[in-house]
Design a protein around this motif. Structure first.
Motif, mmCIF file in Angstrom:
data_model
loop_
_atom_site.group_PDB
_atom_site.id
_atom_site.type_symbol
_atom_site.label_atom_id
_atom_site.label_comp_id
_atom_site.label_asym_id
_atom_site.label_seq_id
_atom_site.Cartn_x
_atom_site.Cartn_y
_atom_site.Cartn_z
ATOM 1 N N MET A 60 -31.427 62.801 31.008
ATOM 2 C CA MET A 60 -31.293 61.418 31.230
ATOM 3 C C MET A 60 -30.066 61.327 30.630
ATOM 4 O O MET A 60 -29.682 62.207 29.592
ATOM 5 C CB MET A 60 -31.951 60.745 29.613
ATOM 6 N N ALA A 61 -29.208 60.634 31.196
ATOM 7 C CA ALA A 61 -27.740 60.511 30.425
ATOM 8 C C ALA A 61 -27.847 59.765 29.971
ATOM 9 O O ALA A 61 -28.558 58.683 29.484
ATOM 10 C CB ALA A 61 -26.671 60.013 31.576
ATOM 11 N N ASN A 62 -26.633 59.346 28.204
ATOM 12 C CA ASN A 62 -26.894 59.054 27.279
ATOM 13 C C ASN A 62 -25.503 58.035 27.537
ATOM 14 O O ASN A 62 -24.936 57.660 28.352
ATOM 15 C CB ASN A 62 -25.743 60.618 26.448
ATOM 16 N N ASP A 63 -25.533 57.080 26.886
ATOM 17 C CA ASP A 63 -24.931 55.863 26.837
ATOM 18 C C ASP A 63 -23.396 56.301 26.624
ATOM 19 O O ASP A 63 -23.918 56.681 25.720
ATOM 20 C CB ASP A 63 -25.472 54.906 25.799
ATOM 21 N N LEU A 64 -22.595 55.561 26.920
ATOM 22 C CA LEU A 64 -21.391 55.013 26.979
ATOM 23 C C LEU A 64 -20.439 54.248 26.010
ATOM 24 O O LEU A 64 -20.835 53.134 26.544
ATOM 25 C CB LEU A 64 -19.905 55.799 27.191
ATOM 26 N N ASN A 65 -19.974 53.928 24.995
ATOM 27 C CA ASN A 65 -19.689 52.531 24.252
ATOM 28 C C ASN A 65 -17.875 53.404 23.820
ATOM 29 O O ASN A 65 -17.975 53.260 22.923
ATOM 30 C CB ASN A 65 -20.184 51.506 23.050
ATOM 31 N N LYS A 66 -17.267 52.568 24.720
ATOM 32 C CA LYS A 66 -16.092 52.904 24.358
ATOM 33 C C LYS A 66 -14.851 52.171 25.339
ATOM 34 O O LYS A 66 -14.986 51.981 26.347
ATOM 35 C CB LYS A 66 -15.633 54.821 24.787
ATOM 36 N N ILE A 67 -13.895 52.452 24.509
ATOM 37 C CA ILE A 67 -13.047 51.681 24.640
ATOM 38 C C ILE A 67 -11.680 51.508 24.046
ATOM 39 O O ILE A 67 -11.206 52.695 23.214
ATOM 40 C CB ILE A 67 -12.779 49.380 24.062
ATOM 41 N N LEU A 68 -10.250 51.567 25.355
ATOM 42 C CA LEU A 68 -8.755 52.110 25.281
ATOM 43 C C LEU A 68 -8.543 50.689 25.568
ATOM 44 O O LEU A 68 -8.512 50.389 26.516
ATOM 45 C CB LEU A 68 -8.567 53.108 25.340
ATOM 46 N N LEU A 69 -7.932 49.765 24.544
ATOM 47 C CA LEU A 69 -6.593 48.652 24.636
ATOM 48 C C LEU A 69 -5.422 49.141 24.359
ATOM 49 O O LEU A 69 -5.346 49.930 22.952
ATOM 50 C CB LEU A 69 -7.575 47.265 23.587
ATOM 51 N N ILE A 70 -4.413 48.153 24.510
ATOM 52 C CA ILE A 70 -2.890 48.029 24.385
ATOM 53 C C ILE A 70 -2.621 46.712 24.608
ATOM 54 O O ILE A 70 -3.049 46.273 25.241
ATOM 55 C CB ILE A 70 -2.290 48.986 25.151
ATOM 56 N N GLY A 71 -1.765 46.248 23.984
ATOM 57 C CA GLY A 71 -1.696 45.197 23.369
ATOM 58 C C GLY A 71 -0.651 44.271 21.811
ATOM 59 O O GLY A 71 -0.252 45.565 21.334
ATOM 60 N N ARG A 72 -1.115 43.514 21.756
ATOM 61 C CA ARG A 72 0.275 42.658 20.765
ATOM 62 C C ARG A 72 -0.839 41.980 19.898
ATOM 63 O O ARG A 72 -2.186 41.490 19.958
ATOM 64 C CB ARG A 72 1.036 41.761 20.799
ATOM 65 N N LEU A 73 -0.398 42.366 18.433
ATOM 66 C CA LEU A 73 -1.035 41.632 17.552
ATOM 67 C C LEU A 73 -0.988 40.301 17.905
ATOM 68 O O LEU A 73 0.595 39.963 17.227
ATOM 69 C CB LEU A 73 -0.422 42.423 16.008
ATOM 70 N N THR A 74 -1.933 39.376 17.470
ATOM 71 C CA THR A 74 -1.779 37.974 17.040
ATOM 72 C C THR A 74 -1.196 37.352 16.094
ATOM 73 O O THR A 74 -0.755 36.624 16.140
ATOM 74 C CB THR A 74 -2.795 37.105 17.825
ATOM 75 N N ARG A 75 -1.475 37.805 15.002
ATOM 76 C CA ARG A 75 -1.118 37.703 13.646
ATOM 77 C C ARG A 75 -0.939 38.669 12.910
ATOM 78 O O ARG A 75 -1.366 40.254 12.877
ATOM 79 C CB ARG A 75 -2.145 36.586 12.904
ATOM 80 N N ASP A 76 -0.396 38.521 11.504
ATOM 81 C CA ASP A 76 -0.627 40.229 10.600
ATOM 82 C C ASP A 76 -1.857 40.264 10.228
ATOM 83 O O ASP A 76 -3.064 39.551 9.541
ATOM 84 C CB ASP A 76 -0.308 39.705 8.876
ATOM 85 N N PRO A 77 -2.155 41.966 9.653
ATOM 86 C CA PRO A 77 -3.451 42.257 9.065
ATOM 87 C C PRO A 77 -3.788 41.726 8.312
ATOM 88 O O PRO A 77 -3.317 41.113 7.432
ATOM 89 C CB PRO A 77 -4.015 43.751 9.516
ATOM 90 N N GLU A 78 -5.284 40.950 8.493
ATOM 91 C CA GLU A 78 -6.112 40.859 7.360
ATOM 92 C C GLU A 78 -6.773 42.004 6.394
ATOM 93 O O GLU A 78 -7.975 42.444 6.813
ATOM 94 C CB GLU A 78 -7.330 39.204 7.665
#
Length: 147
Positions: free
Chosen positions: A1-19
């Motif tokens: 049985m194959a393992n599941d995969l939960n992976k994301i790669l994203l490039i974008g701009r921050l919409t606000r300063d991090p809280e």
């Protein structure tokens, strides 16, 4: 049985300063990233923007708090995480956000384009996430690669 995969790669701009918050001694930042997509449909150029809520823990949170800000372009790698709760009205609600495991700041200061040799700043995977794994604990470095 194959393992599941939960992976994301994203490039974008921050919409606000991090809280920034500290929870039980662990650093955590919440922020949103806007990702633009430009495409052509029926000969007409179209653009759409999607917004993604993100969370980072530990040392990575400290670094993002210090160096990331509204408008800054960032490449993030992580996994999707669903949070569920019950509203005060008794209804079930849920939200999916990106649990950031590593990040790289792109471009120059203040979200502008890169100047000269600025290749961004890379931040390694957070091993002190406060919410469980995802680090590269077994990585020994380039010395162990046989070629």
């Amino acid at each position: 049985m194959a393992n599941d995969l939960n992976k994301i790669l994203l490039i974008g701009r921050l919409t606000r300063d991090p809280e920034f918050k500290s929870i039980n001694g662990s650093s955590v930042v919440n922020f949103s990233v806007a990702n633009n997509r430009i495409y052509v449909s029926n000969g007409e150029k179209k653009e759409e923007t999607h917004y993604f809520d993100c969370v980072a823990w530990g040392k990575l949170a400290d670094i993002l708090k210090q160096y990331a800000g509204k408008g800054k372009q960032v490449a993030i790698e992580g996994r999707l995480q669903q949070q569920s709760w019950e509203t005060p009205e008794g209804k079930k609600a849920s939200k999916i956000r990106i649990f950031v495991e590593s990040a790289q700041l792109l471009g120059g200061q203040g979200g502008g384009s890169s100047s000269g040799g600025d290749r961004g700043s890379e931040f390694p995977p957070s091993q002190d996430s406060g919410m469980g794994g995802g680090g590269y604990d077994d990585y020994a470095g380039d010395d162990d690669i046989p070629f």
